[in-house]
Design a protein around this motif. Structure first.
Motif, mmCIF file in Angstrom:
data_model
loop_
_atom_site.group_PDB
_atom_site.id
_atom_site.type_symbol
_atom_site.label_atom_id
_atom_site.label_comp_id
_atom_site.label_asym_id
_atom_site.label_seq_id
_atom_site.Cartn_x
_atom_site.Cartn_y
_atom_site.Cartn_z
ATOM 1 N N PRO A 41 1.003 -1.041 -0.513
ATOM 2 C CA PRO A 41 -0.335 -0.217 0.080
ATOM 3 C C PRO A 41 0.611 1.168 0.253
ATOM 4 C CG PRO A 41 -0.759 -1.348 1.535
ATOM 5 C CD PRO A 41 1.080 -1.919 1.112
ATOM 6 N N ARG A 42 0.696 1.878 -1.378
ATOM 7 C CA ARG A 42 1.125 3.133 -1.099
ATOM 8 C C ARG A 42 1.917 3.921 -0.078
ATOM 9 N NH1 ARG A 42 6.036 1.408 -4.281
ATOM 10 N NH2 ARG A 42 5.451 -0.065 -6.258
ATOM 11 N N ILE A 50 9.136 1.206 3.188
ATOM 12 C CA ILE A 50 7.667 0.707 4.250
ATOM 13 C C ILE A 50 8.797 -0.257 5.480
ATOM 14 C CG2 ILE A 50 7.299 -1.012 3.009
ATOM 15 C CD1 ILE A 50 4.510 0.060 3.719
ATOM 16 N N VAL A 51 7.947 -0.729 6.672
ATOM 17 C CA VAL A 51 8.429 -1.836 7.724
ATOM 18 C C VAL A 51 7.162 -2.606 7.061
ATOM 19 C CG1 VAL A 51 8.822 -2.552 9.466
ATOM 20 C CG2 VAL A 51 9.891 -0.179 8.817
ATOM 21 N N LEU A 52 7.270 -3.819 7.654
ATOM 22 C CA LEU A 52 5.768 -4.657 7.359
ATOM 23 C C LEU A 52 5.500 -5.803 8.403
ATOM 24 C CD1 LEU A 52 6.100 -5.055 3.322
ATOM 25 C CD2 LEU A 52 3.896 -3.802 4.715
ATOM 26 N N ASN A 53 5.474 -5.512 9.460
ATOM 27 C CA ASN A 53 4.925 -7.183 10.595
ATOM 28 C C ASN A 53 4.261 -8.147 9.583
ATOM 29 O OD1 ASN A 53 3.960 -8.614 12.751
ATOM 30 N ND2 ASN A 53 2.686 -7.452 13.936
ATOM 31 N N ILE A 54 5.607 -9.126 9.664
ATOM 32 C CA ILE A 54 5.229 -10.328 8.892
ATOM 33 C C ILE A 54 4.990 -11.669 10.082
ATOM 34 C CG2 ILE A 54 6.498 -10.118 7.310
ATOM 35 C CD1 ILE A 54 9.050 -11.576 7.778
ATOM 36 N N SER A 55 4.470 -11.150 10.861
ATOM 37 C CA SER A 55 4.511 -12.490 12.190
ATOM 38 C C SER A 55 3.119 -12.554 11.537
ATOM 39 C CB SER A 55 3.504 -12.008 12.632
ATOM 40 O OG SER A 55 2.869 -10.754 13.281
ATOM 41 N N PHE A 56 2.828 -13.781 12.365
ATOM 42 C CA PHE A 56 1.596 -15.042 11.864
ATOM 43 C C PHE A 56 0.475 -14.581 12.048
ATOM 44 C CE2 PHE A 56 -1.258 -18.394 13.528
ATOM 45 C CZ PHE A 56 -1.285 -19.232 11.807
ATOM 46 N N ASP A 57 0.081 -14.149 12.939
ATOM 47 C CA ASP A 57 -0.936 -13.029 13.468
ATOM 48 C C ASP A 57 -1.616 -11.699 12.815
ATOM 49 O OD1 ASP A 57 -0.866 -14.690 15.813
ATOM 50 O OD2 ASP A 57 -0.258 -13.103 16.905
ATOM 51 N N ALA A 58 -0.434 -11.452 11.802
ATOM 52 C CA ALA A 58 -1.318 -10.430 10.975
ATOM 53 C C ALA A 58 -1.007 -10.636 9.882
ATOM 54 C CB ALA A 58 0.607 -8.382 11.373
ATOM 55 N N PHE A 71 2.433 -11.885 0.744
ATOM 56 C CA PHE A 71 1.705 -12.486 2.244
ATOM 57 C C PHE A 71 -0.065 -11.686 1.583
ATOM 58 C CE2 PHE A 71 4.579 -9.626 3.757
ATOM 59 C CZ PHE A 71 3.489 -8.789 4.377
ATOM 60 N N LYS A 72 -1.312 -11.905 2.602
ATOM 61 C CA LYS A 72 -1.436 -10.958 2.657
ATOM 62 C C LYS A 72 -2.054 -10.940 4.159
ATOM 63 C CE LYS A 72 -4.915 -14.310 0.010
ATOM 64 N NZ LYS A 72 -5.793 -15.192 -0.587
ATOM 65 N N ALA A 73 -2.279 -9.113 4.026
ATOM 66 C CA ALA A 73 -2.107 -8.536 5.428
ATOM 67 C C ALA A 73 -3.474 -7.414 5.530
ATOM 68 C CB ALA A 73 -1.170 -8.100 5.768
ATOM 69 N N ARG A 74 -4.267 -6.234 6.453
ATOM 70 C CA ARG A 74 -4.890 -5.496 6.390
ATOM 71 C C ARG A 74 -4.195 -4.435 6.649
ATOM 72 N NH1 ARG A 74 -10.079 -6.964 6.475
ATOM 73 N NH2 ARG A 74 -10.165 -9.060 6.622
ATOM 74 N N ARG A 80 -5.010 -7.007 1.489
ATOM 75 C CA ARG A 80 -3.658 -6.387 0.228
ATOM 76 C C ARG A 80 -3.956 -6.918 0.060
ATOM 77 N NH1 ARG A 80 -4.521 -0.487 0.898
ATOM 78 N NH2 ARG A 80 -3.893 0.056 -0.918
ATOM 79 N N GLU A 81 -3.089 -7.593 -0.859
ATOM 80 C CA GLU A 81 -1.259 -8.353 -1.225
ATOM 81 C C GLU A 81 -0.664 -8.151 -1.540
ATOM 82 O OE1 GLU A 81 -2.550 -11.949 -2.575
ATOM 83 O OE2 GLU A 81 -4.086 -12.035 -1.984
#
Length: 168
Positions: A41-42, A50-58, A71-74, A80-81
């Motif tokens: 997401p721009r 950009i910093v992304l949380n790649i944990s199992f919960d996120a 991955f997919k994340a909210r 968002r893909e």
């Protein structure tokens, strides 16, 4: 096979540090240098990163491949893909203690006048003509990502965030 023909160590190190974070109950974050090859997401990109949380919960459907992290994340409540080329990952670290690894940033030809990233690598010893492969541990700045303080999602630009009320 010599060192120039071997595959990059970056995807293996990312997977190893991801496993270390999850095994120790820590939250893995990746810092990404954004360009046209990165699908994120721009509106959350700041200073080209950009910093992304790649944990199992996120995330859901997380794939830490040799070429891409997918991955997919909210973000602000909408799914968002996300697709990040491994070569664009400049760091992976644990949110709770900042321990992790930064990777060298490839500088495109003619871009020597740009401001270096705060996550740039330590210069390689020996001064050879090889690409530097030295990395350093970093203490990250607070993330502008898909996870806010204490795991809450960030507020979208403008207006208050809608809330759900649980009725028992």
């Amino acid at each position: 096979m010599n060192a120039l023909e071997s595959t990059s160590t970056r995807p293996y190190l990312i997977r190893a540090l991801y496993d270390w974070c999850t095994d120790n109950g820590l939250t893995p974050y990746i810092a990404v240098l954004v360009d046209d090859t990165v699908q994120v997401p721009r509106e959350y990109v700041k200073n080209g990163e950009i910093v992304l949380n790649i944990s199992f919960d996120a995330t859901s459907s997380l794939k830490l491949g040799n070429d891409f992290i997918e991955f997919k994340a909210r973000f602000a409540g909408s799914a968002r893909e996300i697709m990040v080329p491994v070569s664009r990952v400049i760091a992976i670290y644990a949110r709770e203690n900042g321990q992790g690894m930064a990777f060298p940033v490839a500088v495109p030809a003619g871009a020597g006048e740009e401001k270096p990233s705060p996550l740039s690598s330590v210069p390689a010893a020996g001064g050879g003509e090889e690409e530097p492969r030295v990395v350093q541990l970093v203490t990250p700045e607070p993330p502008a990502s898909n996870s806010g303080p204490e795991g809450e999602p960030p507020r979208p630009p403008g207006g208050p965030r809608p809330a759900l009320k649980r009725v028992k």
